[in-house]
Design a protein around this motif. Structure first.
Motif, PDB file in Angstrom:
ATOM      1  N   PHE A  87      42.190 -91.355 -20.922  1.00 28.76           N
ATOM      2  CA  PHE A  87      42.447 -92.341 -21.973  1.00 28.76           C
ATOM      3  C   PHE A  87      43.861 -92.924 -21.836  1.00 28.76           C
ATOM      4  O   PHE A  87      44.073 -94.113 -22.107  1.00 28.76           O
ATOM      5  N   GLN A  88      44.855 -92.097 -21.405  1.00 27.41           N
ATOM      6  CA  GLN A  88      46.205 -92.621 -21.228  1.00 27.41           C
ATOM      7  C   GLN A  88      46.265 -93.621 -20.068  1.00 27.41           C
ATOM      8  O   GLN A  88      47.014 -94.603 -20.110  1.00 27.41           O
ATOM      9  N   GLN A  89      45.442 -93.395 -19.050  1.00 27.55           N
ATOM     10  CA  GLN A  89      45.489 -94.254 -17.866  1.00 27.55           C
ATOM     11  C   GLN A  89      44.665 -95.540 -18.021  1.00 27.55           C
ATOM     12  O   GLN A  89      45.077 -96.607 -17.563  1.00 27.55           O
ATOM     13  N   PHE A  90      43.511 -95.425 -18.683  1.00 24.42           N
ATOM     14  CA  PHE A  90      42.578 -96.562 -18.656  1.00 24.42           C
ATOM     15  C   PHE A  90      42.435 -97.324 -19.975  1.00 24.42           C
ATOM     16  O   PHE A  90      41.580 -98.186 -20.090  1.00 24.42           O
ATOM     17  N   TRP A  91      43.283 -96.994 -20.973  1.00 23.08           N
ATOM     18  CA  TRP A  91      43.134 -97.761 -22.206  1.00 23.08           C
ATOM     19  C   TRP A  91      43.411 -99.259 -21.998  1.00 23.08           C
ATOM     20  O   TRP A  91      42.779-100.108 -22.652  1.00 23.08           O
ATOM     21  N   PRO A  92      44.319 -99.668 -21.104  1.00 25.98           N
ATOM     22  CA  PRO A  92      44.469-101.118 -20.871  1.00 25.98           C
ATOM     23  C   PRO A  92      43.196-101.742 -20.292  1.00 25.98           C
ATOM     24  O   PRO A  92      42.840-102.873 -20.600  1.00 25.98           O
ATOM     25  N   ALA A  93      42.526-100.955 -19.448  1.00 24.24           N
ATOM     26  CA  ALA A  93      41.280-101.470 -18.866  1.00 24.24           C
ATOM     27  C   ALA A  93      40.212-101.664 -19.943  1.00 24.24           C
ATOM     28  O   ALA A  93      39.447-102.649 -19.921  1.00 24.24           O
ATOM     29  N   ALA A  94      40.134-100.756 -20.902  1.00 25.33           N
ATOM     30  CA  ALA A  94      39.149-100.879 -21.981  1.00 25.33           C
ATOM     31  C   ALA A  94      39.401-102.124 -22.822  1.00 25.33           C
ATOM     32  O   ALA A  94      38.473-102.864 -23.176  1.00 25.33           O
ATOM     33  N   ILE A  95      40.701-102.367 -23.133  1.00 26.08           N
ATOM     34  CA  ILE A  95      41.033-103.560 -23.922  1.00 26.08           C
ATOM     35  C   ILE A  95      40.722-104.829 -23.117  1.00 26.08           C
ATOM     36  O   ILE A  95      40.201-105.818 -23.650  1.00 26.08           O
ATOM     37  N   ALA A  96      41.061-104.781 -21.829  1.00 25.11           N
ATOM     38  CA  ALA A  96      40.787-105.954 -20.981  1.00 25.11           C
ATOM     39  C   ALA A  96      39.290-106.232 -20.903  1.00 25.11           C
ATOM     40  O   ALA A  96      38.839-107.386 -20.960  1.00 25.11           O
ATOM     41  N   LEU A  97      38.486-105.191 -20.767  1.00 16.45           N
ATOM     42  CA  LEU A  97      37.035-105.376 -20.700  1.00 16.45           C
ATOM     43  C   LEU A  97      36.483-105.962 -21.990  1.00 16.45           C
ATOM     44  O   LEU A  97      35.582-106.814 -21.975  1.00 16.45           O
ATOM     45  N   GLN A  98      37.008-105.510 -23.137  1.00 16.14           N
ATOM     46  CA  GLN A  98      36.545-106.070 -24.410  1.00 16.14           C
ATOM     47  C   GLN A  98      36.870-107.553 -24.511  1.00 16.14           C
ATOM     48  O   GLN A  98      36.049-108.353 -24.968  1.00 16.14           O
ATOM     49  N   ALA A  99      38.070-107.909 -24.079  1.00 16.71           N
ATOM     50  CA  ALA A  99      38.470-109.324 -24.115  1.00 16.71           C
ATOM     51  C   ALA A  99      37.611-110.160 -23.173  1.00 16.71           C
ATOM     52  O   ALA A  99      37.150-111.261 -23.513  1.00 16.71           O
ATOM     53  N   LEU A 100      37.404-109.622 -21.957  1.00 13.88           N
ATOM     54  CA  LEU A 100      36.580-110.351 -20.979  1.00 13.88           C
ATOM     55  C   LEU A 100      35.139-110.497 -21.472  1.00 13.88           C
ATOM     56  O   LEU A 100      34.522-111.565 -21.340  1.00 13.88           O
ATOM     57  N   ALA A 101      34.571-109.419 -22.038  1.00 13.45           N
ATOM     58  CA  ALA A 101      33.184-109.473 -22.523  1.00 13.45           C
ATOM     59  C   ALA A 101      33.053-110.455 -23.686  1.00 13.45           C
ATOM     60  O   ALA A 101      32.087-111.236 -23.756  1.00 13.45           O
ATOM     61  N   GLY A 102      34.031-110.420 -24.603  1.00 14.29           N
ATOM     62  CA  GLY A 102      33.973-111.352 -25.732  1.00 14.29           C
ATOM     63  C   GLY A 102      34.065-112.789 -25.287  1.00 14.29           C
ATOM     64  O   GLY A 102      33.328-113.665 -25.769  1.00 14.29           O
ATOM     65  N   ALA A 103      34.985-113.070 -24.326  1.00  9.61           N
ATOM     66  CA  ALA A 103      35.150-114.446 -23.841  1.00  9.61           C
ATOM     67  C   ALA A 103      33.897-114.941 -23.118  1.00  9.61           C
ATOM     68  O   ALA A 103      33.439-116.078 -23.318  1.00  9.61           O
ATOM     69  N   ALA A 104      33.335-114.081 -22.258  1.00 13.66           N
ATOM     70  CA  ALA A 104      32.133-114.481 -21.508  1.00 13.66           C
ATOM     71  C   ALA A 104      30.948-114.693 -22.437  1.00 13.66           C
ATOM     72  O   ALA A 104      30.153-115.626 -22.262  1.00 13.66           O
TER      73      ALA A 104
END
Length: 632
Positions: free
Chosen positions: A50-67
């Motif tokens: 969770f410490q390493q990949f929390w930025p990836a989770a936020i990025a995926l949410q943003a990308l999924a919402g935009a798409a």
């Protein structure tokens, strides 16, 4: 709980529902990433993950919402989410996966390419499955607010499956089973629904509490559908027929209600040829009046006359709608020709009008087709029948004679030969009227054309049988052995035109022209052929599984078992081998005058008994069932 959820969903606005659908992909993207990491490393996530990949989770949410918003996935209604929605979701998942790969490459995150591929393969089915799951949950919730109508689909073919797909997500209709008589589909499942034989309809209706059946068999003849509907109605169920989707958009034609019938199959003879060169000189440039022009034969007569280039056709008709219809049809056919079409609304019994028409339009030839011809109706209304058919004929014939019309042709019927009913007797008296006028000094040539039943004319058995078959009802037959002579409407019109051409007065006038109509046809054979032409079978003792039964109702008042065309046996040939001329005996001038005087007196006071006495006294060969019973 279900009721509370229904109230919550029911209060949501469209924008709120769209936001909810967008949140599906926003929430599913990090879940898919988590699942891909677990599959890749075969371990559960820990605090380091969770410490390493929390930025990836936020990025995926943003990308999924935009798409999701860019591809307008929230705009797709759940109950319309089919193949195109799935494809668009797949494209959205691909965009998010590619964008995520670019994000990983541009950042300091360490995540294998295989993990990115696993993410895409997990994210896509999750997004699609979530929507279908949400749809079923939503339908379950909505079921609390409105009970879905359970229906059975009759027909598990292409149209039935298309109908199931259209109704599967309907909020108020729920298909529960298929009915199909195809033995190959028995005990199978189509679209998740059982397929059962038609003998289990009552059982299925009770099990599923279904009271409505949708007939999804557009290729089946309408008569067969009507019969199925009648059986369902007898079970207390409602049947509704639906066309195929191809028919709805006009790609396929709607099924006709009855296959066309070839007259040659049951006339028992070849039809009279279409060309009638003998009539060309007779009618060219002439003014021709047709009484009863709006009737079946009258209309066909008018249409065929146009080919012989008359100067004018006068349409004499008592029915306003019939006159309007025939005048409108002829006006189109006569467009571009020099033929005038004159519509005249009135009765042949109106002597003043008849004389005015003859004078105003200088009529050359009269075809008298106007008559009341429905046997039971005339039997029940003898005064009207005799007044129109007998006195009306005399009135029109007198007007033609006074105007020195060249030819007057009376259109008669085989029911005038030794009549057993008032209609036939009235036509025989009309023939006697014409024969009487033919014997007197005059400039008009009077003649009679006599033929049997006309196929497809109003009041004939063909339209009656067709209607009964279309409704899935039994075909009514008055007697097992009843026979009739038949001819087609075009044949009848050609015969009338030929009779007008052949009548010359050389034999003293009053000739009766008849067509060699071959052997009489059994009406039962005609009924069977019409049932089979509709793609159905006759139901009888030997074939209890048949579609349409033939019901014998008994002869109607005044109805003959067999008809005749000639009173005497003396026949003379004409220039046409299929048309014969008969010169039959008639009343004396004194007898005719006495008959008309007595009939006018009876009609004037509405004395039906006195009118019948005139028929008994003067219509040669007349015998009714009542008279036969009294004699016995």
């Amino acid at each position: 709980m279900r009721q509370h959820l229904f109230l919550f969903v029911d209060k949501l606005s469209r924008q709120e529902k769209k936001l909810l659908f967008a949140l599906i992909d926003i929430l599913l993207a990090p879940i898919a990433f988590l699942a891909s990491w677990m599959l890749l490393y075969e371990a559960l996530p820990n605090s380091a993950f969770f410490q390493q990949f929390w930025p990836a989770a936020i990025a995926l949410q943003a990308l999924a919402g935009a798409a999701t918003v860019a591809l307008k996935l929230p705009n797709i209604r759940l109950n319309s989410y089919e193949i195109w929605g799935i494809l668009r979701t797949g494209f959205m998942a691909l965009l998010v996966t590619l964008a995520f790969a670019a994000f990983v490459g541009a950042s300091t995150l360490v995540f294998p390419r295989l993990g990115i591929i696993l993410f895409g393969l997990i994210f896509f089915p999750l997004a699609v499955g979530a929507r279908f799951a949400l749809l079923h949950v939503l339908l379950w919730i909505l079921g609390a607010g409105k009970q879905r109508q359970r229906v059975i689909i009759y027909g598990a073919g292409r149209t039935g499956m298309q109908l199931l797909a259209a109704l599967r997500n309907h909020r108020s209709i729920r298909p529960v089973a298929f009915i199909d008589d195809n033995p190959e589909l028995r005990s199978m499942s189509v679209g998740g629904l059982p397929v059962c034989h038609s003998d289990r309809i009552a059982e299925l209706a009770q099990r599923y509490e279904a009271r409505r059946v949708l007939l999804a068999m557009p290729s089946v003849p309408a008569m067969k559908l009507a019969q199925i509907a009648r059986k369902l109605q007898a079970m207390g169920m409602t049947a509704m027929s639906v066309p195929s989707f191809a028919q709805l958009v006009g790609v396929e034609k709607l099924v006709d209600t009855l296959a066309p019938i070839d007259p040659d199959k049951f006339l028992g003879r070849a039809q009279i040829e279409k060309s009638i060169p003998a009539a060309e000189e007779t009618y060219q440039g002439k003014t021709i009046l047709i009484s009863g022009a709006g009737g079946s034969v009258g209309t066909a007569l008018c249409q065929q006359l146009l080919a012989h280039k008359p100067a004018c056709i006068v349409l004499f008709e008592i029915s306003e709608i019939a006159l309007y219809t025939v005048e409108r049809a002829l006006a189109k056919l006569a467009n571009g020709t020099d033929v005038r079409i004159i519509p005249v609304l009135g009765s042949v019994g109106d002597g003043r009008l008849a004389r005015a028409i003859m004078s105003k339009y200088n009529v050359d030839i009269v075809f008298h087709a106007a008559a009341y011809k429905h046997v039971p109706l005339v039997e029940a209304n003898p005064i009207a029948g005799l007044a129109n058919n007998v006195l009306g004929t005399r009135t029109l014939a007198d007007a033609a004679n006074a105007a020195s019309v060249e030819k007057f042709v009376l259109i008669s019927t085989d029911k005038a030969v030794r009549p057993t009913n008032i209609m036939g007797a009235s036509k025989r008296l009309a023939e006697l009227v014409i024969q009487d006028l033919a014997k007197r000094p005059k400039s008009t040539v009077f003649s009679i054309v006599r033929f049997g039943n006309v196929l497809g004319s109003s009041g004939s058995v063909i339209p009656l049988f067709k209607e009964q078959i279309a409704n899935g009802e039994p075909v009514t037959l008055t007697h097992e052995d009843v026979t009739r002579f038949f001819m087609t409407i075009p044949e009848a019109a050609r015969l009338v035109l030929l009779a007008g051409a052949f009548s010359d007065g050389n034999m003293g006038g009053g000739d009766v022209f008849v067509l060699d109509m071959g052997a009489p046809v059994k009406i039962r054979d005609l009924a069977r052929q019409m049932i089979e032409a509709a793609g159905l079978t006759v139901r009888d003792a030997e074939h209890p599984e048949g579609d349409i039964s033939i019901l014998v109702t008994g002869l109607r008042p005044g109805e003959k078992l067999h008809e005749e065309l000639l009173i005497g046996a003396k026949l003379i040939t004409t220039p046409h081998p299929k048309i014969l001329r008969a010169h039959e005996q008639s009343l004396t001038e004194l007898q005719m005058a006495s008959a008309l005087r007595a009939l006018r007196a009876a009609v004037s006071v509405g004395d039906a008994e006195a009118a019948r006495n005139v028929v008994v006294a003067y219509a040669d060969g007349y015998h009714s069932e009542e008279r036969l019973s009294a004699a016995q």
